[in-house]
Design a protein around this motif. Sequence first.
Motif, PDB file in Angstrom:
ATOM      1  N   PRO A 460       0.826  -1.208   0.000  1.00  0.00           N
ATOM      2  CA  PRO A 460       0.000   0.000   0.000  1.00  0.00           C
ATOM      3  C   PRO A 460       0.863   1.262   0.000  1.00  0.00           C
ATOM      4  O   PRO A 460       1.958   1.289   0.565  1.00  0.00           O
ATOM      5  CB  PRO A 460      -0.806  -0.116   1.301  1.00  0.00           C
ATOM      6  CG  PRO A 460      -0.766  -1.571   1.645  1.00  0.00           C
ATOM      7  CD  PRO A 460       0.543  -2.078   1.146  1.00  0.00           C
ATOM      8  N   LYS A 463       0.086   4.320   5.058  1.00  0.00           N
ATOM      9  CA  LYS A 463      -0.515   3.684   6.228  1.00  0.00           C
ATOM     10  C   LYS A 463      -0.234   4.544   7.451  1.00  0.00           C
ATOM     11  O   LYS A 463       0.865   5.089   7.600  1.00  0.00           O
ATOM     12  CB  LYS A 463       0.068   2.281   6.442  1.00  0.00           C
ATOM     13  CG  LYS A 463      -0.364   1.620   7.746  1.00  0.00           C
ATOM     14  CD  LYS A 463       0.317   0.275   7.937  1.00  0.00           C
ATOM     15  CE  LYS A 463      -0.048  -0.334   9.293  1.00  0.00           C
ATOM     16  NZ  LYS A 463       0.582  -1.657   9.499  1.00  0.00           N
ATOM     17  N   TRP A 489      -5.314   3.028   9.471  1.00  0.00           N
ATOM     18  CA  TRP A 489      -5.803   3.193   8.103  1.00  0.00           C
ATOM     19  C   TRP A 489      -4.721   2.724   7.137  1.00  0.00           C
ATOM     20  O   TRP A 489      -3.546   3.053   7.291  1.00  0.00           O
ATOM     21  CB  TRP A 489      -6.146   4.655   7.817  1.00  0.00           C
ATOM     22  CG  TRP A 489      -6.599   4.887   6.400  1.00  0.00           C
ATOM     23  CD1 TRP A 489      -7.844   4.698   5.887  1.00  0.00           C
ATOM     24  CD2 TRP A 489      -5.779   5.337   5.308  1.00  0.00           C
ATOM     25  NE1 TRP A 489      -7.866   5.005   4.546  1.00  0.00           N
ATOM     26  CE2 TRP A 489      -6.617   5.403   4.159  1.00  0.00           C
ATOM     27  CE3 TRP A 489      -4.433   5.685   5.188  1.00  0.00           C
ATOM     28  CZ2 TRP A 489      -6.141   5.814   2.921  1.00  0.00           C
ATOM     29  CZ3 TRP A 489      -3.955   6.093   3.942  1.00  0.00           C
ATOM     30  CH2 TRP A 489      -4.814   6.154   2.830  1.00  0.00           C
ATOM     31  N   ALA A 491      -4.022   2.326   2.890  1.00  0.00           N
ATOM     32  CA  ALA A 491      -4.478   2.674   1.544  1.00  0.00           C
ATOM     33  C   ALA A 491      -4.745   1.416   0.729  1.00  0.00           C
ATOM     34  O   ALA A 491      -4.290   0.316   1.063  1.00  0.00           O
ATOM     35  CB  ALA A 491      -3.441   3.554   0.849  1.00  0.00           C
ATOM     36  N   GLY A 492      -5.467   1.566  -0.358  1.00  0.00           N
ATOM     37  CA  GLY A 492      -5.718   0.454  -1.257  1.00  0.00           C
ATOM     38  C   GLY A 492      -4.455  -0.003  -1.960  1.00  0.00           C
ATOM     39  O   GLY A 492      -3.451   0.713  -2.017  1.00  0.00           O
ATOM     40  N   GLU A 505      -9.160   0.483   0.354  1.00  0.00           N
ATOM     41  CA  GLU A 505      -8.556   0.971   1.581  1.00  0.00           C
ATOM     42  C   GLU A 505      -9.248   0.365   2.796  1.00  0.00           C
ATOM     43  O   GLU A 505     -10.368  -0.145   2.707  1.00  0.00           O
ATOM     44  CB  GLU A 505      -8.647   2.493   1.640  1.00  0.00           C
ATOM     45  CG  GLU A 505     -10.067   3.024   1.697  1.00  0.00           C
ATOM     46  CD  GLU A 505     -10.088   4.537   1.723  1.00  0.00           C
ATOM     47  OE1 GLU A 505     -10.962   5.102   2.401  1.00  0.00           O
ATOM     48  OE2 GLU A 505      -9.235   5.168   1.065  1.00  0.00           O
ATOM     49  N   ARG A 506      -8.570   0.418   3.948  1.00  0.00           N
ATOM     50  CA  ARG A 506      -9.089  -0.237   5.137  1.00  0.00           C
ATOM     51  C   ARG A 506      -8.920   0.670   6.347  1.00  0.00           C
ATOM     52  O   ARG A 506      -7.840   1.247   6.561  1.00  0.00           O
ATOM     53  CB  ARG A 506      -8.330  -1.544   5.353  1.00  0.00           C
ATOM     54  CG  ARG A 506      -8.855  -2.401   6.482  1.00  0.00           C
ATOM     55  CD  ARG A 506      -8.211  -3.766   6.423  1.00  0.00           C
ATOM     56  NE  ARG A 506      -6.900  -3.807   7.040  1.00  0.00           N
ATOM     57  CZ  ARG A 506      -5.962  -4.693   6.749  1.00  0.00           C
ATOM     58  NH1 ARG A 506      -6.176  -5.584   5.807  1.00  0.00           N
ATOM     59  NH2 ARG A 506      -4.808  -4.678   7.367  1.00  0.00           N
TER      60      ARG A 506
END
Length: 558
Positions: A460, A463, A489, A491-492, A505-506
Amino acid sequence: VVLDGIPLNAAAGGPVDLSRLPLGNLERVEIYRGTVPLRLGASAIGGAVSLATRRARGRELVAAAGTGAFGARTARLFYGERQGPWDLSLGLDYGGWEGDFPYRHDGGTRFDPSDDRTIRRRNSRADQVGALARGGLRLGEGWRIDAVDWFFWRDQGIPGLGQFETRRAGITGAENLSALELRGEGLAGILDWRTTASLRWARSRFSDPLSEVGLTGGGADDTTWAPGLRTHLAVTPLSWWRVEAVAGYGYERFGPGGAAAAPSATQRHRVEAGLETALQVPAADLLFIPSVRVEHLDSRGMGVGSTETAWSGRVALVNESVPDLRLSVSGGRGVRMPSLFELFGNSGRVVGNRSLRPEAAWSLDGGAVYSCARLPRDWKLRLEAFGFLSSVEDLIQFVQTAQNVSVAENVDRARLWGVELGVRADLLRHLRLSGNWTVLDARNTGGVAAREGNDLPGRPASKWYARAEGYVREIPRVRELSLFVDAEWIAGNFLDNANLVAVGERFRLGLGLSARLRCPDLTLAVAAENLTDERTMDLAGYPIPGRSWHLLLTWRIL
């Protein structure tokens, strides 16, 4: 990845599974960026993780038990004893889970949400046991002998990836690492010497009676043996000059078995030697550290052989002339030798390539660490900022041919750069803060048109993580009571080199409470994770749990 100085990367290839190392038996984890320090053994292109097992500091007996969502359970027991010249540590860890959490199933049509549905994960259960025995004896002035034995066992199902659910596929693995170390420190006032003999054994049994994840059905039964001998010598002839030298020999034997076996076992002899020196420049409060390492491998399998000699090295500068501030910069070249499976693998649909070249990387990193020493008592503040740049050549990847056979090849080049920021603070005697932020740009710079310029999969671009904890100490019957909230968090990213299969993303939000009592010395910790109940995937494309909780009770008996 090394445990007590012994490399864990296996001849069978693939990354090291850190979940196989129960935290209850670990004392310390150290992470190194870029080129690897000489004392850690083999070189690597992406840094190193060094793990140290728990050593007794006195007489102690600690027991813990816990439970959690989706059938999670844990139990730990540790006993330590130190008397005069000897010490002994015994640890036992158990962990298990059912993993039957609900997740969003895409019905096998990633780009058509009309057939999506929520189902429960199946065949995701696991049970694992880890055991540690460690002892040491001081032999005399400056001399000490240490022995350690670490054993791990796990039996687990293999859940399907995405829409491919499984019912009976599973794997059982056992591993044992034994090491004996003789160490002399301060010999003749200038010499430190350490020699370590080790033996690592691992066995993995894969069962797939319904051909749910395998290519040929049936199963596999693979065994790895890896004895080694390594010596490390450090001499300080002058107060401003230190010289270190290492030499080692290692042997690996990988014996595949079962339905998808290679026709014969493969083996490897490895010899290494290295030299490092540290020069102190008092006038500038500067430390200059150059090092070089040479590794030679002789690998044999299926009646053919492969030999390879590669060098690695680094140069580092460290400056502490400014109070509370440590500045460092290092650069060098690291290598990763092909595994035996990458060279000689033959599982029916996956074959090796004995002409593989080592992966190599030129890297540069630098940063600053500020630890404030002028704060009130019990206050702490530590700030970190690092940047890094790496250029990697001859990346090894299994490439599928028109006959649906994957062959290991040197196919790509890559460039990675990024920035890492971190903070850790304990303020006002009631507030702990920690956080980090990473920005990463990882690009494929190889000559394959479908990949060139694309993001490297599983990396990613950004982060961040933040945690705030409020606490109070020394209240009636309680040593410390704390409440924390944390957030992460990511990113995708992409799952493939062509950047066609994306992972979104998460964001995960957590909350926890911990209380440590006075008598008996009990600590109760409760934590809730993913409070927003996000249903997403990890970096490999596997679904991860939504909202969950965990409870752990720890009793310090002695």
